[in-house]
Write a protein that holds these residues in place. Sequence first.
Motif, short mmCIF file in Angstrom:
data_model
loop_
_atom_site.label_atom_id
_atom_site.label_comp_id
_atom_site.label_asym_id
_atom_site.label_seq_id
_atom_site.Cartn_x
_atom_site.Cartn_y
_atom_site.Cartn_z
N ARG A 104 0.67 -1.31 0.00
CA ARG A 104 -0.24 -0.07 0.07
C ARG A 104 0.96 1.35 -0.09
O ARG A 104 1.86 1.47 0.80
N PRO A 105 0.77 2.17 -0.97
CA PRO A 105 1.74 3.34 -0.86
C PRO A 105 1.47 4.18 0.15
O PRO A 105 0.37 4.54 0.75
N ARG A 106 2.53 5.09 0.41
CA ARG A 106 2.21 6.15 1.29
C ARG A 106 1.30 7.11 0.74
O ARG A 106 1.43 7.24 -0.34
N PRO A 107 0.61 7.73 1.64
CA PRO A 107 -0.32 9.02 0.99
C PRO A 107 0.61 10.07 0.48
O PRO A 107 1.56 10.49 0.89
N ALA A 108 0.18 10.55 -0.80
CA ALA A 108 0.98 11.34 -1.51
C ALA A 108 0.16 12.61 -1.45
O ALA A 108 -0.95 12.81 -1.41
N GLY B 89 13.66 -0.47 -9.97
CA GLY B 89 12.22 -1.26 -9.52
C GLY B 89 12.36 -1.45 -8.13
O GLY B 89 11.05 -1.20 -7.50
N VAL B 90 13.51 -1.39 -7.37
CA VAL B 90 13.63 -1.56 -5.99
C VAL B 90 13.20 -0.23 -5.53
O VAL B 90 12.31 -0.29 -4.32
N TRP B 91 13.40 0.69 -6.02
CA TRP B 91 13.17 2.09 -5.36
C TRP B 91 11.69 2.35 -5.53
O TRP B 91 11.08 2.87 -4.92
N LEU B 92 11.16 2.10 -6.80
CA LEU B 92 9.87 2.37 -6.85
C LEU B 92 8.93 1.28 -5.98
O LEU B 92 8.11 1.89 -5.33
N VAL B 93 9.29 0.16 -5.58
CA VAL B 93 8.80 -0.54 -4.86
C VAL B 93 8.55 -0.14 -3.35
O VAL B 93 7.81 -0.28 -2.73
N SER B 94 9.80 0.63 -3.02
CA SER B 94 9.90 1.12 -1.63
C SER B 94 9.27 2.27 -1.45
O SER B 94 9.24 2.96 -0.36
N ARG B 95 8.79 3.03 -2.51
CA ARG B 95 8.00 4.32 -2.51
C ARG B 95 6.59 4.16 -1.72
O ARG B 95 5.88 3.26 -1.93
#
Length: 122
Positions: free
Chosen positions: A50-54, A116-122
């Motif tokens: 679940r992404p962080r609120p933007a 890809g790792v960076w995008l998943v960790s966002r």
Amino acid sequence: MSPRRRRAVVVGLVGAYALLAAACRPLTGPALIAVLAAGAPLCWLGVRRRPRPATPVGARPAAVWLGLLALGVAFELGLWLGPDDLAHPTLSTLADPVLSTYPGRVLGYGLWAGSGVWLVSR
């Protein structure tokens, strides 16, 4: 595990992956398996997290980014439909000299997996 140590482990894993994947000849079955071996789990993690609120983006920055995206798509589409020669090279034609060497492929796989790792960790 501390965030610094976890980051070092992730960077080491991405580096090891890039070194191994770059050993595969381009456009072969083993290269496809190498891409899927990293890409499929990252896609799965990205879909499950679940992404962080933007914060909302304003209309002006969105229009700028959409304009740049449209310009890039139009550029590539024009090159793809037009002549594929050295006077009008596509991005893949421009990247071929770099990606034809082992160090270039290591860099390419590392950037690809790292992003890809960076995008998943966002």
